[in-house]
Design a protein around this motif. Structure first.
Motif, PDB file in Angstrom:
ATOM      1  N   ILE A  80       0.861  -1.183   0.000  1.00  0.00           N
ATOM      2  CA  ILE A  80       0.000   0.000   0.000  1.00  0.00           C
ATOM      3  C   ILE A  80       0.892   1.227   0.000  1.00  0.00           C
ATOM      4  O   ILE A  80       1.784   1.373   0.848  1.00  0.00           O
ATOM      5  CB  ILE A  80      -0.929  -0.002   1.228  1.00  0.00           C
ATOM      6  CG1 ILE A  80      -1.789  -1.251   1.221  1.00  0.00           C
ATOM      7  CG2 ILE A  80      -1.779   1.256   1.238  1.00  0.00           C
ATOM      8  CD1 ILE A  80      -2.618  -1.422   2.481  1.00  0.00           C
ATOM      9  N   LYS A  81       0.642   2.134  -0.959  1.00  0.00           N
ATOM     10  CA  LYS A  81       1.421   3.346  -1.033  1.00  0.00           C
ATOM     11  C   LYS A  81       0.522   4.522  -0.697  1.00  0.00           C
ATOM     12  O   LYS A  81      -0.595   4.620  -1.219  1.00  0.00           O
ATOM     13  CB  LYS A  81       2.013   3.544  -2.434  1.00  0.00           C
ATOM     14  CG  LYS A  81       3.032   2.488  -2.779  1.00  0.00           C
ATOM     15  CD  LYS A  81       3.617   2.735  -4.137  1.00  0.00           C
ATOM     16  CE  LYS A  81       4.644   1.663  -4.470  1.00  0.00           C
ATOM     17  NZ  LYS A  81       5.208   1.853  -5.794  1.00  0.00           N
ATOM     18  N   PHE A  82       0.992   5.392   0.156  1.00  0.00           N
ATOM     19  CA  PHE A  82       0.224   6.571   0.541  1.00  0.00           C
ATOM     20  C   PHE A  82       0.810   7.777  -0.207  1.00  0.00           C
ATOM     21  O   PHE A  82       2.025   7.904  -0.331  1.00  0.00           O
ATOM     22  CB  PHE A  82       0.312   6.819   2.051  1.00  0.00           C
ATOM     23  CG  PHE A  82      -0.350   5.723   2.849  1.00  0.00           C
ATOM     24  CD1 PHE A  82      -1.717   5.718   3.024  1.00  0.00           C
ATOM     25  CD2 PHE A  82       0.407   4.705   3.406  1.00  0.00           C
ATOM     26  CE1 PHE A  82      -2.317   4.709   3.754  1.00  0.00           C
ATOM     27  CE2 PHE A  82      -0.182   3.692   4.143  1.00  0.00           C
ATOM     28  CZ  PHE A  82      -1.553   3.699   4.306  1.00  0.00           C
ATOM     29  N   ARG A  83      -0.084   8.627  -0.681  1.00  0.00           N
ATOM     30  CA  ARG A  83       0.376   9.816  -1.412  1.00  0.00           C
ATOM     31  C   ARG A  83       0.818  10.867  -0.414  1.00  0.00           C
ATOM     32  O   ARG A  83       0.225  11.035   0.642  1.00  0.00           O
ATOM     33  CB  ARG A  83      -0.759  10.404  -2.238  1.00  0.00           C
ATOM     34  CG  ARG A  83      -1.072   9.567  -3.457  1.00  0.00           C
ATOM     35  CD  ARG A  83      -1.940  10.372  -4.360  1.00  0.00           C
ATOM     36  NE  ARG A  83      -3.279   9.785  -4.289  1.00  0.00           N
ATOM     37  CZ  ARG A  83      -4.375  10.391  -4.695  1.00  0.00           C
ATOM     38  NH1 ARG A  83      -4.337  11.605  -5.155  1.00  0.00           N
ATOM     39  NH2 ARG A  83      -5.516   9.793  -4.616  1.00  0.00           N
ATOM     40  N   ASP A  84       1.812  11.569  -0.807  1.00  0.00           N
ATOM     41  CA  ASP A  84       2.290  12.669  -0.004  1.00  0.00           C
ATOM     42  C   ASP A  84       2.030  13.941  -0.786  1.00  0.00           C
ATOM     43  O   ASP A  84       2.834  14.362  -1.608  1.00  0.00           O
ATOM     44  CB  ASP A  84       3.776  12.511   0.316  1.00  0.00           C
ATOM     45  CG  ASP A  84       4.225  13.451   1.408  1.00  0.00           C
ATOM     46  OD1 ASP A  84       3.354  13.954   2.140  1.00  0.00           O
ATOM     47  OD2 ASP A  84       5.441  13.652   1.534  1.00  0.00           O
TER      48      ASP A  84
END
Length: 86
Positions: A80-84
């Motif tokens: 899971i990649k979270f946007r910054d």
């Protein structure tokens, strides 16, 4: 002055508690005495033999067999990649 009020409250509570339970026990005793007078005791006659007791019949219980739970089928883990967005 407050202490005497608490003392009177405790005494009143105990007196009411005793009165209610005494009345309840008297009522239960009255009912049992009245029931005893209604049914005169029957004298047992020694000549009559009691019926022979039969052994109790066996009791059978229906028991379900425990079933195994199906194993959970999980997929491969995902990243899971979270946007910054700052």
């Amino acid at each position: 002055m407050e202490a005497i009020g608490i003392l009177y409250l405790a005494i009143l509570f105990v007196a009411c508690f005793v009165a209610v339970h005494a009345a309840k026990l008297a009522w239960i005793g009255f009912k049992s005495v009245r029931a005893a007078k209604a049914k005169p005791r029957e004298e047992q006659k020694p000549e009559q033999k009691k019926e022979e007791k039969k052994p109790p019949e066996p009791v059978y219980y229906i028991v379900e067999k425990k079933r195994k739970r199906a194993k959970a089928d999980y997929s491969a883990p995902r990243e899971i990649k979270f946007r910054d967005d700052r």
